[in-house]
Structure formats: structure tokens, C-alpha cells
Enzyme design. Structure first.
Site, PDB file in Angstrom:
ATOM      1  N   GLY A 184      53.012  52.334  25.363  1.00 28.88           N
ATOM      2  CA  GLY A 184      54.333  52.294  25.996  1.00 28.88           C
ATOM      3  C   GLY A 184      55.395  52.364  24.915  1.00 28.88           C
ATOM      4  N   ARG A 185      55.498  51.258  24.167  1.00 28.35           N
ATOM      5  CA  ARG A 185      56.552  51.111  23.161  1.00 28.35           C
ATOM      6  C   ARG A 185      56.530  52.222  22.103  1.00 28.35           C
ATOM      7  NH1 ARG A 185      58.362  45.843  21.940  1.00 28.35           N
ATOM      8  NH2 ARG A 185      56.359  45.100  22.700  1.00 28.35           N
TER       9      ARG A 185
ATOM     10  N   CYS B 163      77.514  34.028  30.896  1.00 31.22           N
ATOM     11  CA  CYS B 163      77.790  32.618  30.673  1.00 31.22           C
ATOM     12  C   CYS B 163      76.548  31.849  30.262  1.00 31.22           C
ATOM     13  CB  CYS B 163      78.401  32.024  31.934  1.00 31.22           C
ATOM     14  SG  CYS B 163      79.873  32.922  32.367  1.00 31.22           S
TER      15      CYS B 163
HETATM   16  N1  LLP Z   1      48.701  48.115  29.002  1.00 31.65           N
HETATM   17  C1  LLP Z   1      48.834  46.879  29.492  1.00 31.65           C
HETATM   18  C2  LLP Z   1      47.804  46.350  30.386  1.00 31.65           C
HETATM   19  C3  LLP Z   1      49.974  46.115  29.178  1.00 31.65           C
HETATM   20  O1  LLP Z   1      50.098  44.887  29.674  1.00 31.65           O
HETATM   21  C4  LLP Z   1      50.960  46.647  28.314  1.00 31.65           C
HETATM   22  C5  LLP Z   1      52.143  45.873  27.961  1.00 31.65           C
HETATM   23  C6  LLP Z   1      50.776  47.958  27.823  1.00 31.65           C
HETATM   24  C7  LLP Z   1      49.630  48.653  28.179  1.00 31.65           C
HETATM   25  C8  LLP Z   1      51.766  48.625  26.924  1.00 31.65           C
HETATM   26  O2  LLP Z   1      51.932  47.973  25.728  1.00 31.65           O
HETATM   27  P1  LLP Z   1      52.800  48.637  24.543  1.00 31.65           P
HETATM   28  O3  LLP Z   1      52.077  49.871  24.068  1.00 31.65           O
HETATM   29  O4  LLP Z   1      54.126  48.977  25.082  1.00 31.65           O
HETATM   30  O5  LLP Z   1      52.850  47.577  23.520  1.00 31.65           O
HETATM   31  N2  LLP Z   1      58.460  43.006  27.230  1.00 31.65           N
HETATM   32  C9  LLP Z   1      57.786  42.904  25.955  1.00 31.65           C
HETATM   33  C10 LLP Z   1      56.496  43.673  25.938  1.00 31.65           C
HETATM   34  C11 LLP Z   1      55.539  43.291  27.049  1.00 31.65           C
HETATM   35  C12 LLP Z   1      54.297  44.104  27.040  1.00 31.65           C
HETATM   36  C13 LLP Z   1      53.519  43.890  28.286  1.00 31.65           C
HETATM   37  N3  LLP Z   1      52.352  44.700  28.391  1.00 31.65           N
HETATM   38  C14 LLP Z   1      58.741  43.335  24.854  1.00 31.65           C
HETATM   39  O6  LLP Z   1      59.874  43.703  25.153  1.00 31.65           O
HETATM   40  O7  LLP Z   1      58.407  43.295  23.678  1.00 31.65           O
END
Ligand code: LLP
Length: 419
Positions: free
Chosen positions: A275-276, A342
Site C-alpha cells: 500500500g504505502r 480544538c
Molecule cells: N495487507 C494487510 C492485511 C494490511 O493490514 C495492510 C496494512 C497492508 C496489506 C498494507 O500495508 P502497507 O504496505 O501499506 O504497509 N494507518 C497506518 C498504517 C496501517 C496499516 C494497516 N495495514 C499508518 O498511517 O502508518
């Protein structure tokens, strides 16, 4: 590499000056680069060339229809965690046979929806979910293709809120229990076992925890084979980190090389759920300085974006770089960059050294393309901000700014309050 760059002291997204977009749509807004998304996806995906694989973009990172459409066009699949995400993915044209469904609390109606759409795989996170899924598939006269999400008990060395592969985390099923659940699953008439899944966390900046997790998964795959349970897919989840500040995460090519090496001879398709790493540095949040207040202890730069627009700094204490849209000479200042909400927790940066600013100056909060808009809310009755995508010299509003009317959509004053 991303496509936000300075030309004559002015920030551009690809070939468009960010200031021009701010003039036309107002601030705050999220801004995404089409080319960066494409580049990040292609670099990631092609790093696995030579190994049978499927890259499923993690919709929770950025679920805008245009962003999903872009990923679909590039051949990507989708990792979804709710009926809503599945709906978005399908609306964007995703092939359901490239969709995996994770999450600890899938509801029966979500299971049924995904079954009817014929998704590739359910990543099952509990014994009870397995039973619910078998029953749902039975009712629909079909079979549910599943992987069990295992919890390999590996420390990904990231923020505790985004670490998911330890026994104290709610995710997945512990290895020994997973083996038993696979045996049970094999007896269920409406379940078809096809994979093993695992996701150990997010913003991980080392490769070793991924390799360790993959080894544990492989071990399980081999044990299952001995019991004539044939696994065709290994889903290793997402989690590869990016540079927000000083982090030096591995390049996707190094990450892929180590994983592909481990996949030799396993005879499974590798699924990844990034994702990221795809969207994070493909987006920024653009905001305007409203006021500057000099206290005896601190200087506060109040901007028009707030924690409801970008909650990462407040929630995780995350660092997001802040840069001027138009660079100006002058002495740098140290300030807290705060929003109008706030709460003392409403900040985008603390004690940050930034160039001198005055009211109406534009600032960019960098690395905001993942978990930015998707985590935004209407707190303090603030309309959610628009999302814009740039392609070359063009830009387009891919989600409109909410209006006050939108804030109350679906709300009703009951008759009994009118009497
Ligand atoms: N697959 C599963 C099952 C997940 O739970 C997640 C992310 C991903 C893939 C994707 O992960 P990535 O490649 O994006 O690291 N809100 C937090 C991040 C939460 C991630 C939750 N799960 C932040 O802003 O850092």
C-alpha cells in the site's frame, strides 16, 4: 523517486505548479502524481518478474476511484478489508479474481457479497470465521477459496499500532492452531483451501522480518503438503516502508530479490499487498498558513489542514516533511505546525525547522499519499478536502471538496423533537 520537484524555487507536481492548483481549487487538498503511482507500481511489480506473483494494492492506503483505476490499468489486483473497499475496487474495474479479502471481523453480509463476486481468496483470521464462511458458501451453493492468515510471531520493529504479526496482536491465527484449522477446513464441504497468508506489519524498513515470516509460512506449506493439503498461493501481505524522514528502507528490488530467492522450488504463486510503498510518496497535502502566533515558549503556525485531514502525526507521532510551495529567502524558524481543531493533539509537526512563513503562504505536507485521505474524518464538522490528480501538464479533481450540506447527509431531526 517521486514527481514533486522544485523549478525556480517553486514546487511542481510533474509539469504543473502546485500553486496553480491551489489558486483554482483552494486549500487544503490532497494531490497525487499519476506518474509516481505508475512508476512505483511498475518498479515494485517488475521486481518480482521471473517469480509467479500477483501484486494486490492495499486499498486502505488510498481508496480513491481514480487511484484504484490506475492500479487496475497497470494490471494490479486489490487487497480489501471490507465490503466498502470491495465495492470501490469493483467500481474501479478490478478483476474479482485478483482480489484478496483480509480482516479480523468480516461480517456475513460481506462474506456473501465477496462470494457472489467470485474473489480470488479469503484470508481467514479465526476458526469461527472459517465456519461462517463455509455456511455462507453453502447457502450460495458455491465453494469459498481460502488462505488462513497465520500469526508468525515476528517483531517487525515498527510502531506498535502498525505491528500485526506478534501473538499479542489481534491478527491471524497462531501457527499451531492454524495447522489444526487447516485440517478442520479440509473437512468443510464449502471451503476450498488454496493458500497461506501472513502480514506482519507496516512501515517496515528491514528485509529480515519478511524473510523470517516467509520461512515460517513455507514450513507450514510443506507440512500441509505432507497431509495432502495443497497450497497454491503464499500471500505475504504488505508492509514495505518508505522514506518520510531519515529512514532508509530497502529498495523494492532488494526486497523482491530476497523473497524470490526464498520462493525457489516452492511451486506457489506469491501474492503481495503493498500500500504505502506505492502511494505514500505519490501524494502530498497542500495547506495554507492562516495565522502565526509567537508564545513565550513556542511559535505556532496555524494552517488550514488539521488532524481530521491527516491524522498520522497525532495518532502515531509520525514525521511528515513540511515544505514551502514557493521557496523564500530568510531566516528559518522553529515552530509547531498546528490545525484549527480544538485539541492539543491537533498538529502536523512539532518543533519543526521551516523557512520563514507569513499568512497565506502555501505549505506542502509531503509523503501523504497513503493513509492520508483514507483516514480523514469530519471531526469539528470540517468538510473533507478534495483530491486532485496530475498527469503531465494536466490536473483533474478526482474527489470534490465536501460542502456543508454533505456534512449532514443522512441525518434527520425526528418528528418528536418538533412537538
Ligand atoms: N495487507 C494487510 C492485511 C494490511 O493490514 C495492510 C496494512 C497492508 C496489506 C498494507 O500495508 P502497507 O504496505 O501499506 O504497509 N494507518 C497506518 C498504517 C496501517 C496499516 C494497516 N495495514 C499508518 O498511517 O502508518
Amino acid at each position: 523517486m517521486h514527481d514533486f520537484h522544485y523549478d525556480h524555487e517553486e514546487l511542481y507536481c510533474e509539469d504543473v505548479p502546485v500553486r496553480k492548483i491551489a489558486d483554482e481549487v483552494g486549500t487544503p487538498f490532497y494531490l497525487y502524481s499519476n506518474h509516481t503511482l505508475e512508476n512505483h507500481f511498475n518498479v515494485f511489480d517488475s521486481a518480482f518478474d521471473g517469480t509467479d506473483h500477483l501484486t494486490c494494492f492495499s486499498v486502505k492506503a488510498n481508496s480513491n476511484l481514480a487511484v484504484l483505476k490506475k492500479i487496475v490499468t497497470l494490471g494490479g489486483g486489490m487487497d480489501v478489508v471490507s465490503g466498502g473497499e470491495l465495492f470501490r475496487a469493483l467500481r474501479a474495474g478490478a478483476d474479482p479474481r485478483k482480489v484478496v479479502f483480509s480482516g479480523v471481523g468480516k461480517q456475513v453480509k460481506e462474506l456473501e457479497y465477496a462470494l457472489r463476486e467470485g474473489i480470488l481468496m479469503f484470508n481467514v483470521e479465526s476458526s469461527q470465521e472459517l465456519v461462517a464462511l463455509d455456511q455462507a458458501a453453502g447457502r450460495l451453493g458455491t465453494k469459498a477459496p481460502i488462505a488462513i492468515r497465520v500469526n508468525p510471531h515476528i517483531d517487525p520493529k515498527t510502531h506498535p499500532y502498525i505491528s500485526t504479526g506478534l501473538k499479542k496482536n489481534k491478527f491471524g491465527i497462531e501457527m499451531q492452531q492454524a495447522l489444526e484449522d487447516y485440517r478442520e477446513a479440509q473437512k468443510l464441504k464449502h471451503i476450498e483451501i488454496i493458500g497461506v497468508d501472513c502480514h506482519i506489519g507496516s512501515q517496515i524498513t528491514e528485509i529480515d522480518p519478511f524473510v523470517e515470516a516467509l520461512r515460517k509460512v513455507k514450513e507450514l506449506v510443506l507440512t500441509l503438503r505432507e497431509e495432502s493439503i495443497h497450497i497454491r498461493y503464499i500471500d505475504l501481505g504488505g508492509g514495505l516502508g518508505i522514506t518520510y524522514d531519515q529512514e532508509q528502507p530497502p529498495h523494492p528490488r532488494e526486497y523482491a530479490a530476497r523473497l524470490c530467492e526464498e520462493m525457489h522450488g516452492v511451486d506457489c504463486t506469491l501474492i503481495l499487498e503493498p500500500g504505502r510503498v506505492i502511494a505514500g510518496n505519490a501524494g502530498i497535502l497542500v495547506t495554507t498558513v492562516i495565522y502565526i502566533k509567537e508564545g513565550t515558549e513556542k511559535t505556532f503556525v496555524t494552517v488550514d489542514a488539521a488532524m481530521n485531514d491527516l491524522i498520522r502525526p497525532s495518532l502515531y507521532g509520525s514525521f511528515q516533511a513540511i515544505q514551502p510551495i514557493v521557496k523564500k529567502p530568510g531566516k528559518e524558524i522553529v515552530a509547531d505546525i498546528v490545525g484549527p481543531i480544538c485539541e492539543s493533539g491537533d498538529f502536523l509537526a512539532k518543533d519543526r525547522t521551516i523557512p520563514p512563513v507569513k499568512p497565506n503562504d502555501l505549505l506542502a505536507v509531503m509523503s501523504a499519499g497513503a493513509y492520508g485521505f483514507t483516514m480523514s474524518s469530519n471531526y469539528n464538522s470540517r468538510p473533507r478536502v478534495p483530491e486532485i490528480m496530475v498527469k503531465g501538464a494536466q490536473f483533474s479533481i478526482i474527489r470534490e471538496r465536501e460542502r456543508y450540506e454533505d456534512l449532514m447527509r443522512g441525518e434527520h431531526i425526528p418528528e418528536f423533537l418538533n412537538t
